[in-house]
Design an enzyme around this catalytic site. Structure first.
Site, PDB file in Angstrom:
ATOM      1  N   TYR A 381       0.821  -1.225   0.000  1.00  0.00           N
ATOM      2  CA  TYR A 381       0.000   0.000   0.000  1.00  0.00           C
ATOM      3  C   TYR A 381       0.858   1.281   0.000  1.00  0.00           C
ATOM      4  O   TYR A 381       2.033   1.238   0.257  1.00  0.00           O
ATOM      5  CB  TYR A 381      -1.081   0.007   1.074  1.00  0.00           C
ATOM      6  CG  TYR A 381      -0.745   0.035   2.554  1.00  0.00           C
ATOM      7  CD1 TYR A 381       0.484   0.399   3.049  1.00  0.00           C
ATOM      8  CD2 TYR A 381      -1.743  -0.286   3.471  1.00  0.00           C
ATOM      9  CE1 TYR A 381       0.730   0.449   4.414  1.00  0.00           C
ATOM     10  CE2 TYR A 381      -1.503  -0.248   4.845  1.00  0.00           C
ATOM     11  CZ  TYR A 381      -0.258   0.126   5.304  1.00  0.00           C
ATOM     12  OH  TYR A 381      -0.024   0.176   6.631  1.00  0.00           O
ATOM     13  N   GLU A 382       0.219   2.365  -0.328  1.00  0.00           N
ATOM     14  CA  GLU A 382       0.874   3.694  -0.513  1.00  0.00           C
ATOM     15  C   GLU A 382       1.965   3.609  -1.584  1.00  0.00           C
ATOM     16  O   GLU A 382       2.998   4.260  -1.478  1.00  0.00           O
ATOM     17  CB  GLU A 382       1.500   4.228   0.782  1.00  0.00           C
ATOM     18  CG  GLU A 382       0.728   4.044   2.044  1.00  0.00           C
ATOM     19  CD  GLU A 382      -0.545   4.851   2.089  1.00  0.00           C
ATOM     20  OE1 GLU A 382      -0.765   5.659   1.185  1.00  0.00           O
ATOM     21  OE2 GLU A 382      -1.322   4.626   3.024  1.00  0.00           O
ATOM     22  N   GLY A 383       1.727   2.820  -2.613  1.00  0.00           N
ATOM     23  CA  GLY A 383       2.716   2.652  -3.690  1.00  0.00           C
ATOM     24  C   GLY A 383       3.460   1.348  -3.473  1.00  0.00           C
ATOM     25  O   GLY A 383       4.278   1.231  -2.562  1.00  0.00           O
TER      26      GLY A 383
END
Ligand SMILES: Cc1cc2nc3c(=O)[nH]c(=O)nc-3n(C[C@H](O)[C@H](O)[C@H](O)COP(=O)(O)OP(=O)(O)OC[C@H]3O[C@@H](n4cnc5c(N)ncnc54)[C@H](O)[C@@H]3O)c2cc1C
Length: 405
Positions: A381-383
């Site tokens: 998550y978050e990239g």
């Protein structure tokens, strides 16, 4: 491309003020008190609904928010990083709550909101009266958010939003979700909105059977003609992608801090255990192959922390000069570096901690197994890692080498 050449390490100072140090002590005390609560929820595999009331009572839900609003604590970025690192030691489930509410939520509203939005949303959010979530991902739009299909139209002086969001942290327990959508029938001009989850047409369903994070609310969100007032667009019309990307940058910074906390906890637990577990007539900490695990964990901890602090330092400069695009790009790069390194190092540390604990590392009764299951998500998550790797390469290669546009 050294956008921040003036910020070499020798010029950096990671000291926190006396007042901010007191806040960190308060967070440490709150985390210690909260640990048995989280333990119970973890073993019952239930979403921990005590995070909000517990930390609201301790006035710790508005750390990055300006003191102008509600319980805002006005933490600088170094203090914020150290605070989230401490919370990260308690586990990625609790820490995800803070990262989403404060970094994806509060920091993003603070950067993009109108004065009226900031006053209304940040006052309530910092007091814990309104928890914030971030709704970008969709079933067919993950690493490529431009592919989202949620849309809005203007009707009777309001915006009406329809679509589906997926994997939304706090989707079932927040008061507001920052939602991103295109104008109906268009594939450009994305806008951000502050959606009240009590609005008719908003529905959230918790996602169960996750690999980890059993205490965290992760939900699918359905938006069926949800009405939003004109004043609840977040950021200028058509700038939704910029709002979303800046939110993700804040989120990465917070994830990096949490991962440093995970490495610290894995190391602390491992050092303790290696001193008291005897095999072959001596503490296992005296066996060189066990020492190798501990030495690597300790070194990765320092490396991850230095990257985090540098990201915090650069980000603080950007917070003080938010129209400086060079600083924005430097912050983006440093947050990606810190997040990528810390995420991988936290999973590596959890894996080594499980190994040091042997069979005892295989039980959720202990902390290593929980970190092993929970911190895996930080590489997604978050990239996701692969997206971060492209950012890191672009930082070295420079413009013209974008992997995709
Ligand atoms: C527990 C949890 C909580 C979450 N919370 C939120 C939240 O609060 N809000 C929110 O909006 N989202 C949230 N997400 C979603 C998360 O941000 C996405 O999962 C993430 O962006 C990756 O998207 P995806 O899962 O669709 O994977 P995909 O984009 O389908 O990627 C699959 C794989 O392909 C790789 N890949 C994709 N594109 C490329 C490329 N161009 N080059 C190389 N490799 C590529 C990826 O790196 C990955 O390895 C959450 C996810 C989880 C698991």
């Amino acid at each position: 491309m050294e956008q921040d050449g003036s910020m070499n390490l020798s010029k950096m100072n990671f000291d926190v003020s006396e007042e901010q140090a007191l806040m960190l002590e308060q967070i440490d005390a709150a985390c210690k008190e909260f640990r048995p609560i989280e333990d119970r929820y973890y073993l019952d595999r239930k979403v921990n609904d005590q995070v909000r009331p517990f930390f609201a009572k301790a006035h710790l839900l508005g750390l990055p928010v300006s003191r102008k609003y509600g319980d805002g604590q006005g933490a600088d970025m170094v203090t914020y990083a150290l605070a989230i690192e401490r919370i990260g030691r308690e586990g990625t489930g609790v820490r995800t709550f803070f990262s989403v509410h404060m970094a994806l939520g509060e920091m993003t509203v603070q950067h993009w909101g109108t004065e009226e939005q900031k006053d209304r949303i940040l006052t309530a959010a910092s007091r814990g009266d309104a928890i914030l979530a971030f709704g970008l991902t969709e079933p067919n739009a993950g690493s490529d958010p431009a592919a989202l299909t949620t849309y809005f139209e203007e009707k009777g002086g309001r915006y009406v939003i329809s679509g589906q969001k997926m994997w939304i942290s706090l989707g079932s327990s927040s008061k507001y979700v920052l939602v991103f959508a295109y104008p109906k029938g268009k594939r450009e001009g994305m806008c951000g909105f502050i959606v009240d989850t009590k609005s008719p047409g908003y529905r959230a369903e918790m996602i169960h059977h996750k690999l980890g994070l059993p205490t965290a609310d992760t939900s699918t969100v359905y938006l069926d003609g949800v009405e939003v007032a004109k004043e609840d667009m977040l950021g200028p019309p058509g700038k939704g992608m910029s709002v979303a990307l800046s939110g993700l940058m804040n989120g990465r910074f917070s994830v990096a801090a949490g991962c440093v906390g995970v490495i610290q906890d894995c190391l602390d637990e491992s050092v303790k255990y290696a001193g008291v577990r005897f095999q072959h007539g001596k503490p296992i900490g005296k066996h060189q192959l066990v020492q190798r695990h501990i030495g690597l964990m300790a070194t990765n901890l320092e490396a991850a922390k230095l990257l985090l602090l540098k990201a915090a330092f650069v980000k603080q400069k950007y917070e003080e000069d938010p129209t400086n695009l060079g600083l924005r790009d430097a912050t983006d790069l440093w947050c990606a570096r810190a997040k990528y390194f810390a995420a991988n190092a936290s999973f590596d540390a959890a894996n080594r901690a499980v190994q040091i604990f042997g069979a005892n590392g295989y039980s959720f009764e202990g902390r290593p197994a929980r970190h092993f299951a929970d911190t895996r998500v930080t590489m997604i998550y978050e990239g996701a890692n692969e997206i971060m790797e492209q950012k890191l390469a672009l930082g070295a290669l420079g413009k013209g080498f974008e992997a995709y546009s």
